[in-house]
Design a protein around this motif. Sequence first.
Motif, PDB file in Angstrom:
ATOM      1  N   ALA A   8       0.834  -1.203   0.000  1.00  0.00           N
ATOM      2  CA  ALA A   8       0.000   0.000   0.000  1.00  0.00           C
ATOM      3  C   ALA A   8       0.869   1.253   0.000  1.00  0.00           C
ATOM      4  O   ALA A   8       0.588   2.226  -0.719  1.00  0.00           O
ATOM      5  CB  ALA A   8      -0.913  -0.013   1.229  1.00  0.00           C
ATOM      6  N   GLN A   9       1.956   1.215   0.782  1.00  0.00           N
ATOM      7  CA  GLN A   9       2.859   2.364   0.842  1.00  0.00           C
ATOM      8  C   GLN A   9       3.560   2.565  -0.500  1.00  0.00           C
ATOM      9  O   GLN A   9       3.700   3.696  -0.978  1.00  0.00           O
ATOM     10  CB  GLN A   9       3.899   2.135   1.944  1.00  0.00           C
ATOM     11  CG  GLN A   9       4.861   3.317   2.120  1.00  0.00           C
ATOM     12  CD  GLN A   9       5.841   3.077   3.262  1.00  0.00           C
ATOM     13  OE1 GLN A   9       5.615   2.241   4.119  1.00  0.00           O
ATOM     14  NE2 GLN A   9       6.933   3.811   3.262  1.00  0.00           N
ATOM     15  N   GLN A  15       2.131   6.335  -7.091  1.00  0.00           N
ATOM     16  CA  GLN A  15       1.094   7.216  -7.642  1.00  0.00           C
ATOM     17  C   GLN A  15       1.513   8.683  -7.530  1.00  0.00           C
ATOM     18  O   GLN A  15       1.252   9.475  -8.447  1.00  0.00           O
ATOM     19  CB  GLN A  15      -0.238   6.983  -6.916  1.00  0.00           C
ATOM     20  CG  GLN A  15      -1.412   7.703  -7.564  1.00  0.00           C
ATOM     21  CD  GLN A  15      -1.602   7.338  -9.019  1.00  0.00           C
ATOM     22  OE1 GLN A  15      -1.623   6.176  -9.374  1.00  0.00           O
ATOM     23  NE2 GLN A  15      -1.716   8.354  -9.878  1.00  0.00           N
ATOM     24  N   GLU A  16       2.159   9.032  -6.433  1.00  0.00           N
ATOM     25  CA  GLU A  16       2.661  10.402  -6.279  1.00  0.00           C
ATOM     26  C   GLU A  16       3.679  10.713  -7.378  1.00  0.00           C
ATOM     27  O   GLU A  16       3.702  11.817  -7.936  1.00  0.00           O
ATOM     28  CB  GLU A  16       3.305  10.573  -4.903  1.00  0.00           C
ATOM     29  CG  GLU A  16       2.314  10.575  -3.750  1.00  0.00           C
ATOM     30  CD  GLU A  16       3.004  10.690  -2.402  1.00  0.00           C
ATOM     31  OE1 GLU A  16       4.261  10.807  -2.396  1.00  0.00           O
ATOM     32  OE2 GLU A  16       2.317  10.669  -1.357  1.00  0.00           O
ATOM     33  N   VAL A  21       4.819  13.282 -12.850  1.00  0.00           N
ATOM     34  CA  VAL A  21       5.103  13.132 -14.286  1.00  0.00           C
ATOM     35  C   VAL A  21       3.992  13.766 -15.101  1.00  0.00           C
ATOM     36  O   VAL A  21       4.240  14.509 -16.061  1.00  0.00           O
ATOM     37  CB  VAL A  21       5.260  11.638 -14.656  1.00  0.00           C
ATOM     38  CG1 VAL A  21       5.384  11.481 -16.172  1.00  0.00           C
ATOM     39  CG2 VAL A  21       6.471  11.040 -13.967  1.00  0.00           C
ATOM     40  N   GLN A  22       2.750  13.490 -14.698  1.00  0.00           N
ATOM     41  CA  GLN A  22       1.610  14.046 -15.431  1.00  0.00           C
ATOM     42  C   GLN A  22       1.573  15.573 -15.318  1.00  0.00           C
ATOM     43  O   GLN A  22       1.286  16.270 -16.297  1.00  0.00           O
ATOM     44  CB  GLN A  22       0.304  13.448 -14.873  1.00  0.00           C
ATOM     45  CG  GLN A  22      -0.947  13.831 -15.657  1.00  0.00           C
ATOM     46  CD  GLN A  22      -0.936  13.263 -17.057  1.00  0.00           C
ATOM     47  OE1 GLN A  22      -0.889  12.058 -17.245  1.00  0.00           O
ATOM     48  NE2 GLN A  22      -0.981  14.143 -18.067  1.00  0.00           N
ATOM     49  N   GLU A  23       1.880  16.074 -14.132  1.00  0.00           N
ATOM     50  CA  GLU A  23       1.892  17.528 -13.931  1.00  0.00           C
ATOM     51  C   GLU A  23       2.966  18.193 -14.794  1.00  0.00           C
ATOM     52  O   GLU A  23       2.726  19.235 -15.407  1.00  0.00           O
ATOM     53  CB  GLU A  23       2.140  17.832 -12.455  1.00  0.00           C
ATOM     54  CG  GLU A  23       2.101  19.324 -12.128  1.00  0.00           C
ATOM     55  CD  GLU A  23       2.369  19.610 -10.656  1.00  0.00           C
ATOM     56  OE1 GLU A  23       2.478  20.812 -10.308  1.00  0.00           O
ATOM     57  OE2 GLU A  23       2.470  18.658  -9.863  1.00  0.00           O
ATOM     58  N   ALA A  24       4.143  17.568 -14.868  1.00  0.00           N
ATOM     59  CA  ALA A  24       5.221  18.117 -15.694  1.00  0.00           C
ATOM     60  C   ALA A  24       4.824  18.112 -17.163  1.00  0.00           C
ATOM     61  O   ALA A  24       5.141  19.046 -17.916  1.00  0.00           O
ATOM     62  CB  ALA A  24       6.494  17.307 -15.491  1.00  0.00           C
ATOM     63  N   LEU A  25       4.097  17.076 -17.564  1.00  0.00           N
ATOM     64  CA  LEU A  25       3.634  16.995 -18.955  1.00  0.00           C
ATOM     65  C   LEU A  25       2.600  18.082 -19.230  1.00  0.00           C
ATOM     66  O   LEU A  25       2.621  18.737 -20.277  1.00  0.00           O
ATOM     67  CB  LEU A  25       3.048  15.602 -19.220  1.00  0.00           C
ATOM     68  CG  LEU A  25       2.772  15.220 -20.673  1.00  0.00           C
ATOM     69  CD1 LEU A  25       4.058  15.213 -21.485  1.00  0.00           C
ATOM     70  CD2 LEU A  25       2.111  13.845 -20.737  1.00  0.00           C
ATOM     71  N   ASP A  26       1.685  18.277 -18.276  1.00  0.00           N
ATOM     72  CA  ASP A  26       0.653  19.327 -18.426  1.00  0.00           C
ATOM     73  C   ASP A  26       1.275  20.720 -18.503  1.00  0.00           C
ATOM     74  O   ASP A  26       0.814  21.568 -19.271  1.00  0.00           O
ATOM     75  CB  ASP A  26      -0.329  19.269 -17.249  1.00  0.00           C
ATOM     76  CG  ASP A  26      -1.178  18.015 -17.266  1.00  0.00           C
ATOM     77  OD1 ASP A  26      -1.340  17.437 -18.358  1.00  0.00           O
ATOM     78  OD2 ASP A  26      -1.654  17.605 -16.197  1.00  0.00           O
ATOM     79  N   MET A  27       2.324  20.933 -17.700  1.00  0.00           N
ATOM     80  CA  MET A  27       2.971  22.244 -17.637  1.00  0.00           C
ATOM     81  C   MET A  27       4.031  22.433 -18.730  1.00  0.00           C
ATOM     82  O   MET A  27       4.665  23.483 -18.796  1.00  0.00           O
ATOM     83  CB  MET A  27       3.618  22.434 -16.258  1.00  0.00           C
ATOM     84  CG  MET A  27       2.639  22.366 -15.084  1.00  0.00           C
ATOM     85  SD  MET A  27       1.432  23.705 -15.139  1.00  0.00           S
ATOM     86  CE  MET A  27       2.510  25.109 -14.826  1.00  0.00           C
ATOM     87  N   THR A  35      13.245  14.125 -15.686  1.00  0.00           N
ATOM     88  CA  THR A  35      13.780  13.732 -14.382  1.00  0.00           C
ATOM     89  C   THR A  35      12.885  12.697 -13.714  1.00  0.00           C
ATOM     90  O   THR A  35      13.359  11.675 -13.203  1.00  0.00           O
ATOM     91  CB  THR A  35      13.929  14.963 -13.471  1.00  0.00           C
ATOM     92  OG1 THR A  35      14.820  15.893 -14.073  1.00  0.00           O
ATOM     93  CG2 THR A  35      14.454  14.554 -12.097  1.00  0.00           C
ATOM     94  N   GLU A  36      11.573  12.965 -13.707  1.00  0.00           N
ATOM     95  CA  GLU A  36      10.630  12.073 -13.036  1.00  0.00           C
ATOM     96  C   GLU A  36      10.328  10.828 -13.869  1.00  0.00           C
ATOM     97  O   GLU A  36      10.291   9.709 -13.352  1.00  0.00           O
ATOM     98  CB  GLU A  36       9.317  12.823 -12.749  1.00  0.00           C
ATOM     99  CG  GLU A  36       9.453  14.001 -11.806  1.00  0.00           C
ATOM    100  CD  GLU A  36       9.788  13.582 -10.387  1.00  0.00           C
ATOM    101  OE1 GLU A  36       9.547  12.400 -10.042  1.00  0.00           O
ATOM    102  OE2 GLU A  36      10.289  14.419  -9.618  1.00  0.00           O
TER     103      GLU A  36
END
Length: 459
Positions: A8-9, A15-16, A21-27, A35-36
């Motif tokens: 679970a950890q 997921q974090e 990665v998704q945020e960097a792609l969006d931005m 890097t990620e």
Amino acid sequence: MRTDQYDAQYKEQFQEHIDKVQEALDMENLEEFRTEFLEIHPYDQAVFFQQQEAEYRAQIYTYLSPEEMSEILINIDLDDVTAFFEEMDPRYAAMIFAEMPVDDAVDILNELDKEKVVSYLTIMDKESADDIKQLLHYEEKTAGSIMTTEYVVLFEKQTVAETMGQLKKEAPDAETIYYLFVLDDDKHLVGVLSIRDLIIADSDTQIKEIMSTKVVAVSVAKDQEDVAQMFRDYDFLALPVVDFQDHLLGIITVDDILDVMEEEASEDYSKLAAVSNTDIKDDTAIRSARKRLPWLVILLFLGMLTATLIASFEETLEQVAILAAFIPLIGGTAGNSGTQALAVAVRGMATGEFENTGKWKLLGREALTGLINGLFCGLILAAIIFIWQGNIYLGILLGLSITGSLLVATLAGAVIPMIMNRLHIDPAVASGPFITTINDLISTLIYFGMATAFMSYLI
């Protein structure tokens, strides 16, 4: 820490990471994305990539080098990966093929139109194109079509010290170095050497002194299913592929054999289900119907034979109408028993069990199994019918019918695939629906034949 807590950890941390990665792609943050993203395992990269919309995938193509992109694409199923090459710039796609392991590149190129294949080969560098062309002409589903030419070759007269220096140079481009294959001066395969034996040997020792001459190799034309069987029998990590003169042409690695096993299992399952293909992702209703209809038509005509047989016993049914109520029970049970025997027979042939144990011994076992199951089911059914209908003769009739039907159905399920195998027809073609329909016909004949013989006791 308990395993489930650790899982679970880990999932939460993973997921974090994916969210970043998704945020960097969006931005459109190139540096942060690389890097990620490059810290993730290539399989997880492939999963992430497949989940993206076309516009994001186009963005990823500009962020990753052809070599980095090739690591992602070889972790995507063959049926899915070809679509991604359609949306790429051809020059970028050609560079990706050049960076891939040759066998993986060939697998994908075999799924593309010939015109596109020629275009990619023309664009990429000559060395990579030549390596791919060597494998493209081999027939599909043979050892040649799944081997790779990226391996380290040793010669029997070189020393351990020379070999270690060679490995440092060539190992980064080789698919595996766990096994090192040794050639003589005429380039015939003469030995094999493990990396462990090489490390513990003295530096000035010649390779021929420490290699094993007991080399198991496969012909370039050998069927991939037989190659998979050899991997299972010998527990190999890699297997050399040779021509008829024992020249080393390539090697097959265990990761490719796992793909073959999945492919062959899927194909056999399709045949057992009486369909030509179980892949439904891109199928329309019309395509699915075209794949299934031929078998259904054949089974329809076989079913008509059963109906005709029942009609011929119309007089028997008129005199004892309750007999009709048990037709589905007799036929269904016989069909299930035949399908069980079919699965055992097909598996026995696929794993080589029949050759090791003997066909007659296995047939005897299946016959005895069918008889035991038939007697057991027959006794249960006879008792139920006697309690329900109060007619001991009807119970005996149904008990004997189901005993005979299960015995014959079990034998048919084992014998029919054997006959097909002898005729060089894939035993999996003796599919579940086919065996079930045949056993419906046989069980109906047994049931009504006995009912006619018992008629004087049933009226």
